[in-house]
Scaffold this active site. Structure first.
Site, PDB file in Angstrom:
ATOM      1  N   SER A  55     -66.768  59.722 -57.567  1.00 40.32           N
ATOM      2  CA  SER A  55     -67.736  58.897 -56.848  1.00 40.32           C
ATOM      3  C   SER A  55     -68.149  59.500 -55.518  1.00 40.32           C
ATOM      4  O   SER A  55     -69.127  59.056 -54.913  1.00 40.32           O
ATOM      5  CB  SER A  55     -67.168  57.491 -56.618  1.00 40.32           C
ATOM      6  OG  SER A  55     -67.058  56.775 -57.826  1.00 40.32           O
ATOM      7  N   GLY A 236     -73.604  57.911 -55.970  1.00 37.25           N
ATOM      8  CA  GLY A 236     -75.031  57.842 -55.716  1.00 37.25           C
ATOM      9  C   GLY A 236     -75.671  56.478 -55.885  1.00 37.25           C
ATOM     10  O   GLY A 236     -75.012  55.441 -55.978  1.00 37.25           O
ATOM     11  N   CYS A 261     -67.501  48.950 -59.728  1.00 42.81           N
ATOM     12  CA  CYS A 261     -68.216  49.736 -58.713  1.00 42.81           C
ATOM     13  C   CYS A 261     -69.657  50.013 -59.150  1.00 42.81           C
ATOM     14  O   CYS A 261     -70.462  49.092 -59.195  1.00 42.81           O
ATOM     15  CB  CYS A 261     -67.445  51.025 -58.407  1.00 42.81           C
ATOM     16  SG  CYS A 261     -67.918  51.788 -56.834  1.00 42.81           S
ATOM     17  N   LEU A 262     -70.022  51.248 -59.495  1.00 46.32           N
ATOM     18  CA  LEU A 262     -71.368  51.505 -59.993  1.00 46.32           C
ATOM     19  C   LEU A 262     -71.627  50.649 -61.234  1.00 46.32           C
ATOM     20  O   LEU A 262     -72.746  50.187 -61.456  1.00 46.32           O
ATOM     21  CB  LEU A 262     -71.554  52.985 -60.332  1.00 46.32           C
ATOM     22  CG  LEU A 262     -72.932  53.382 -60.848  1.00 46.32           C
ATOM     23  CD1 LEU A 262     -73.965  53.328 -59.743  1.00 46.32           C
ATOM     24  CD2 LEU A 262     -72.913  54.756 -61.493  1.00 46.32           C
ATOM     25  N   GLN A 265     -72.919  47.477 -60.142  1.00 44.51           N
ATOM     26  CA  GLN A 265     -74.293  47.596 -59.656  1.00 44.51           C
ATOM     27  C   GLN A 265     -75.291  47.649 -60.808  1.00 44.51           C
ATOM     28  O   GLN A 265     -76.340  46.991 -60.767  1.00 44.51           O
ATOM     29  CB  GLN A 265     -74.419  48.836 -58.776  1.00 44.51           C
ATOM     30  CG  GLN A 265     -73.575  48.766 -57.505  1.00 44.51           C
ATOM     31  CD  GLN A 265     -73.332  50.127 -56.891  1.00 44.51           C
ATOM     32  OE1 GLN A 265     -74.066  51.088 -57.138  1.00 44.51           O
ATOM     33  NE2 GLN A 265     -72.283  50.236 -56.074  1.00 44.51           N
ATOM     34  N   TYR A 306     -73.420  51.320 -51.998  1.00 45.49           N
ATOM     35  CA  TYR A 306     -74.417  50.387 -52.490  1.00 45.49           C
ATOM     36  C   TYR A 306     -73.715  49.143 -53.011  1.00 45.49           C
ATOM     37  O   TYR A 306     -72.555  49.195 -53.426  1.00 45.49           O
ATOM     38  CB  TYR A 306     -75.236  51.013 -53.624  1.00 45.49           C
ATOM     39  CG  TYR A 306     -76.084  52.179 -53.199  1.00 45.49           C
ATOM     40  CD1 TYR A 306     -77.431  52.025 -52.896  1.00 45.49           C
ATOM     41  CD2 TYR A 306     -75.529  53.460 -53.095  1.00 45.49           C
ATOM     42  CE1 TYR A 306     -78.200  53.104 -52.505  1.00 45.49           C
ATOM     43  CE2 TYR A 306     -76.297  54.544 -52.704  1.00 45.49           C
ATOM     44  CZ  TYR A 306     -77.635  54.363 -52.407  1.00 45.49           C
ATOM     45  OH  TYR A 306     -78.398  55.423 -52.010  1.00 45.49           O
ATOM     46  N   HIS A 379     -62.272  48.620 -56.536  1.00 43.84           N
ATOM     47  CA  HIS A 379     -61.534  49.394 -57.536  1.00 43.84           C
ATOM     48  C   HIS A 379     -60.193  48.741 -57.848  1.00 43.84           C
ATOM     49  O   HIS A 379     -59.194  48.995 -57.173  1.00 43.84           O
ATOM     50  CB  HIS A 379     -61.307  50.824 -57.028  1.00 43.84           C
ATOM     51  CG  HIS A 379     -62.503  51.696 -57.172  1.00 43.84           C
ATOM     52  ND1 HIS A 379     -62.699  52.526 -58.259  1.00 43.84           N
ATOM     53  CD2 HIS A 379     -63.588  51.854 -56.378  1.00 43.84           C
ATOM     54  CE1 HIS A 379     -63.848  53.161 -58.123  1.00 43.84           C
ATOM     55  NE2 HIS A 379     -64.412  52.775 -56.998  1.00 43.84           N
ATOM     56  N   GLU A 381     -58.159  49.439 -60.118  1.00 49.47           N
ATOM     57  CA  GLU A 381     -57.139  50.403 -60.541  1.00 49.47           C
ATOM     58  C   GLU A 381     -56.465  51.071 -59.342  1.00 49.47           C
ATOM     59  O   GLU A 381     -55.454  51.754 -59.494  1.00 49.47           O
ATOM     60  CB  GLU A 381     -57.757  51.468 -61.455  1.00 49.47           C
ATOM     61  CG  GLU A 381     -58.383  52.647 -60.759  1.00 49.47           C
ATOM     62  CD  GLU A 381     -59.662  52.325 -60.005  1.00 49.47           C
ATOM     63  OE1 GLU A 381     -60.080  53.134 -59.168  1.00 49.47           O
ATOM     64  OE2 GLU A 381     -60.261  51.256 -60.265  1.00 49.47           O
TER      65      GLU A 381
END
Length: 417
Positions: A55, A236, A261-262, A265, A306, A379, A381
């Site tokens: 990431s 990103g 996370c992403l 999003q 983000y 996260h 984990e």
């Protein structure tokens, strides 16, 4: 042999930021120069997991803890085979680590992998500058030591949102990770930059995980006949990966979906919500998050710039939101009431806010009430970080089992995975 000690190679290095500020220091990794977005991470330990986290692709990572590298590099804590971060910034680098698991020093590891790093930087001053000015473009160089020149080149460099870093860090071919013990579920995991610790946590709750590249068409994933689909973390701007958003839309409502996370999003974008860039993001292992379903506070590991904007998912459903009709400006309003509010999405019906960051009031988790899906911005984990949130993987298994209150798990459950 420790190259950076025995070889005596500590050339001068320069860190330059797009706001015109700069810091001189010494090289603590590979020589050369690198450009990216500068961020700071507040973790006190876990630098190996941080530098190997996909990431961080395209980012120069500042570690706020002053001494870095004192326990070296081991063979078990890598989160990916390759290093994706653009560079590393520390105050004091350790060249002679002491730990029974250590196989080499951090600076040698970085040099071997071609990662440019700088030490002797006032990381406190740098962190304050990032907090005030936000994450910004920056560069580290051992070849261009003219501040005016390097600053100008930084200002002319591309922004992190201009490139799809997910394509760089995702796997190229599918692979299968077996369940630990009895196989209870088969899961397809979209690799957008997935950390190794995530697959291990899924395996620990009985999931056989088929990891697929980020741009795998949903019909191919569904043809594997999984019990659930997982969307991973990654680097990103989520707007650069529309194929993943389309894959989410194709999976939602067909079978259980989980994202981190992403992954959170892209699930948010698929649901019609908006995603914003945070001023300087969340990077570290000490972010307090309240689980609005249980009222318990989790200390979490986070790494994102983000995040979703909860009011954009739809209007509040007052009868499911403690009678509140208008979105508050700060989501900590809900944590103070211990209420998990619900909105009405045009596309997918009711969506509940499940987790809130207690530092800044940003949303940290959502749950779809009319179809089987949930996601978290942080996260669970860890790797590195506290294990308060590992129950999320048990929750995903419970969702695939058809348990109705799958997410209402006490934070003390699941820590032993």
């Amino acid at each position: 042999m420790n190259l950076l000690v025995d070889g005596g190679r500590h050339p001068e290095a320069l860190l330059a930021l797009e706001d015109g500020s700069y810091f001189f220091g010494r090289s603590a990794g590979a020589e050369g120069e690198t450009f990216g977005e500068v961020v700071f991470n507040t973790s006190m330990v876990g630098y190996q997991e941080i530098v190997s986290d996909p990431s961080y692709a395209g980012q120069l990572v500042t570690l706020t803890y002053p001494q870095v590298g004192n326990y070296g590099i081991n063979e078990v804590d890598m989160q990916s085979r390759e290093l994706a971060l653009a560079g590393l910034i520390v105050h004091d680098m350790c060249y002679q680590p002491s730990n029974w698991q250590s196989v080499k020093s951090l600076p040698d590891f970085l040099a071997e992998r071609g990662i440019v790093a700088i030490e002797d930087v006032d990381t406190r001053a740098l962190t304050l500058r990032i907090r005030e000015g936000g994450a910004m473009k920056a560069a580290i160089s051992t070849t261009d030591l003219d501040p005016a020149s390097l600053v100008a080149r930084v200002q002319a460099s591309a922004a992190i949102a201009d490139h799809n870093y997910v394509a760089d860090v995702s796997c190229k071919e599918p692979c299968v990770i077996p369940a630990k013990g009895e196989c209870r579920h088969k899961v397809v995991a979209y690799d957008c930059g997935e950390k190794a610790g995530i697959a291990k946590r899924l395996a620990a709750v009985g999931c056989e995980v088929t990891v697929v590249p980020w741009d795998t068409p949903a019909e191919k994933a569904l043809a594997l006949d999984p019990d659930g689909v997982f969307f991973s973390n990654g680097p990103g701007d989520p707007e650069t990966v529309p194929p993943v958003v389309e894959a989410v839309r194709a999976c939602l409502g067909k079978l259980p979906v989980f994202g981190i996370c992403l992954g959170n999003q892209v699930i948010s974008l698929a649901a019609g919500g908006q995603v914003e860039k945070l001023p300087y993001g969340h990077h570290g292992g000490n972010e307090p998050v309240m689980n609005l379903l249980t009222g318990k506070v989790e200390i979490t590991a986070q790494n994102h710039n983000y995040g979703p904007v909860f009011p954009t998912f739809g209007p509040l459903v007052p009868e499911l939101s403690d009678g509140v009709t208008e979105h508050p400006s700060d989501l900590r309003f809900w944590s103070s009431r211990h209420v998990a509010p619900v909105v009405m999405s045009e596309r997918y019906g009711r969506i509940r806010l499940t987790h809130v960051n207690l530092n800044d009031g940003t949303p940290e988790g959502i749950q779809f009430l009319d179809l089987p899906a949930f996601s978290m911005q942080y996260h669970p984990e860890a790797k590195p970080g506290p294990n308060d949130s590992t129950y999320a993987f048990a929750a995903f298994a419970r969702l695939m089992d058809g348990v109705e209150d799958y997410l209402a798990i006490d934070v003390r459950e699941g820590r032993r995975f």
